[in-house]
Design a protein around this motif. Structure first.
Motif, PDB file in Angstrom:
ATOM      1  N   PRO A 192       0.824  -1.212   0.000  1.00 52.10           N
ATOM      2  CA  PRO A 192       0.000   0.000   0.000  1.00 52.10           C
ATOM      3  C   PRO A 192       0.857   1.260   0.000  1.00 52.10           C
ATOM      4  CG  PRO A 192      -0.815  -1.571   1.608  1.00 52.10           C
ATOM      5  CD  PRO A 192       0.497  -2.113   1.114  1.00 52.10           C
ATOM      6  N   GLU A 193       0.310   2.317  -0.575  1.00 50.01           N
ATOM      7  CA  GLU A 193       1.057   3.558  -0.762  1.00 50.01           C
ATOM      8  C   GLU A 193       1.643   4.087   0.541  1.00 50.01           C
ATOM      9  OE1 GLU A 193       2.942   6.508  -2.697  1.00 50.01           O
ATOM     10  OE2 GLU A 193       1.777   4.914  -3.666  1.00 50.01           O
ATOM     11  N   ASP A 194       0.882   3.992   1.635  1.00 54.22           N
ATOM     12  CA  ASP A 194       1.360   4.566   2.895  1.00 54.22           C
ATOM     13  C   ASP A 194       2.502   3.767   3.514  1.00 54.22           C
ATOM     14  OD1 ASP A 194      -0.200   2.397   3.510  1.00 54.22           O
ATOM     15  OD2 ASP A 194      -1.216   3.325   5.210  1.00 54.22           O
ATOM     16  N   GLU A 195       2.764   2.551   3.010  1.00 59.33           N
ATOM     17  CA  GLU A 195       3.875   1.749   3.521  1.00 59.33           C
ATOM     18  C   GLU A 195       5.084   1.764   2.596  1.00 59.33           C
ATOM     19  OE1 GLU A 195       2.681  -2.210   4.730  1.00 59.33           O
ATOM     20  OE2 GLU A 195       0.650  -1.513   5.128  1.00 59.33           O
ATOM     21  N   ARG A 196       4.916   2.274   1.384  1.00 63.50           N
ATOM     22  CA  ARG A 196       6.016   2.274   0.422  1.00 63.50           C
ATOM     23  C   ARG A 196       7.147   3.189   0.865  1.00 63.50           C
ATOM     24  NH1 ARG A 196       4.099   0.062  -4.523  1.00 63.50           N
ATOM     25  NH2 ARG A 196       5.635   1.144  -5.796  1.00 63.50           N
ATOM     26  N   HIS A 197       6.808   4.301   1.525  1.00 63.77           N
ATOM     27  CA  HIS A 197       7.837   5.253   1.938  1.00 63.77           C
ATOM     28  C   HIS A 197       8.767   4.639   2.980  1.00 63.77           C
ATOM     29  CE1 HIS A 197       5.915   8.432  -0.351  1.00 63.77           C
ATOM     30  NE2 HIS A 197       4.752   8.134   0.227  1.00 63.77           N
ATOM     31  N   GLU A 198       8.219   3.780   3.849  1.00 66.25           N
ATOM     32  CA  GLU A 198       9.062   3.112   4.836  1.00 66.25           C
ATOM     33  C   GLU A 198      10.045   2.183   4.147  1.00 66.25           C
ATOM     34  OE1 GLU A 198       8.682   0.635   9.037  1.00 66.25           O
ATOM     35  OE2 GLU A 198       6.956   0.739   7.686  1.00 66.25           O
ATOM     36  N   ILE A 199       9.573   1.445   3.141  1.00 66.16           N
ATOM     37  CA  ILE A 199      10.473   0.561   2.395  1.00 66.16           C
ATOM     38  C   ILE A 199      11.545   1.382   1.689  1.00 66.16           C
ATOM     39  CG2 ILE A 199      10.607  -1.006   0.418  1.00 66.16           C
ATOM     40  CD1 ILE A 199       7.955  -2.174   1.281  1.00 66.16           C
ATOM     41  N   LEU A 200      11.152   2.521   1.110  1.00 66.90           N
ATOM     42  CA  LEU A 200      12.109   3.382   0.420  1.00 66.90           C
ATOM     43  C   LEU A 200      13.212   3.842   1.370  1.00 66.90           C
ATOM     44  CD1 LEU A 200      13.110   5.125  -1.914  1.00 66.90           C
ATOM     45  CD2 LEU A 200      11.418   6.848  -1.281  1.00 66.90           C
TER      46      LEU A 200
END
Length: 250
Positions: free
Chosen positions: A179-187
């Motif tokens: 989900p979009e809101d979790e992608r930033h953490e992976i980045l």
């Protein structure tokens, strides 16, 4: 200087389909290197060749200068190459702490005896817990992997790969399905991976690619089309035509 990972004239065909055509790449130690290209460009086939899932029809693969072209995946892992997959390869009933401890035990040569000796290796548990904390999994380390949010599962898979102590890490779409809101953490986690690990990333999310990569290789129809810095690749008119679709829009 010896490259961390190098391919020379790598080829792979499936019947009449040439999936990889004479691909020669050089990945420097500590690189942040992205492989991009349209669907069907041969990116995952190339990663499968690098990791030993597939055998090439021709060409060579060198890891720290040593020829590993025909080594099986587990022997490549022992030499310092690990990977993640598009679809999670987790043990659903194991906890993150158990899973990372297992990866650490493999690195230390304990193998399948890890569960018998875990209590005697408090330092290994401490190392596993510290690694999980770095990946934002400290609060979830004793939960079953199956109950973790999908983004956390992806982070766990990367943590397992890092626990193997790689010199080269292959990331196959780490943000796929997240989900979009979790992608930033992976980045942010991907950007903070150890400097001494060469990372090769396949990813369709261009924000992630251009935030991460210091060098980008573009594959088209199984062949290396363009290679350069993110700025050079973004400016290349051939990339805009083939990859960004400007040819279809006039």
């Amino acid at each position: 200087m010896i490259a961390a990972l190098e391919t020379v004239g790598l080829r792979k065909s499936f019947g009449a389909l040439a999936a990889t055509r004479d691909v020669s790449l050089r990945i420097e130690a500590g690189a942040r290197h992205a492989l991009i290209g349209p669907n069907g460009a041969g990116k995952t086939t190339l990663i499968n060749l690098l990791s030993g899932v597939l055998r090439p029809d021709a060409g060579r693969i060198l890891l720290d200068g040593a020829d590993i072209t025909f080594l099986p995946p587990h022997r490549r892992a022992r030499r310092g190459m690990t990977r993640t997959f598009q679809i999670n390869q987790l043990f659903a009933e194991m906890t993150p702490l158990e899973t990372v401890a297992l990866a650490l035990s493999e690195r230390r040569g304990l193998g399948r005896r890890w569960w018998r000796t875990l209590a005697a290796h408090a330092d290994m548990l401490d190392e596993a817990a510290a690694l999980l904390a770095r990946f934002g999994l400290g609060d979830a380390m004793r939960l079953r992997a199956s109950v973790l949010p999908y983004g956390k599962q992806r982070l766990l898979e990367i943590a397992i790969a890092i626990a193997g102590g790689p010199r080269v890490l292959l990331l196959d779409e780490p943000a796929a399905g997240v989900p979009e809101d979790e992608r930033h953490e992976i980045l942010s986690i991907v950007a903070a991976l150890p400097d001494d690990v060469a990372v090769v990333l396949i990813e369709h999310d261009m924000d992630l690619v251009f935030s991460f990569a210091r060098r980008i290789s573009v594959l088209v129809d199984g062949a290396l089309f363009v290679e350069g810095s993110p700025e050079e690749v973004a400016r290349d008119p051939g990339v805009r035509q083939v990859y960004l679709g400007e040819a279809r829009h006039g």
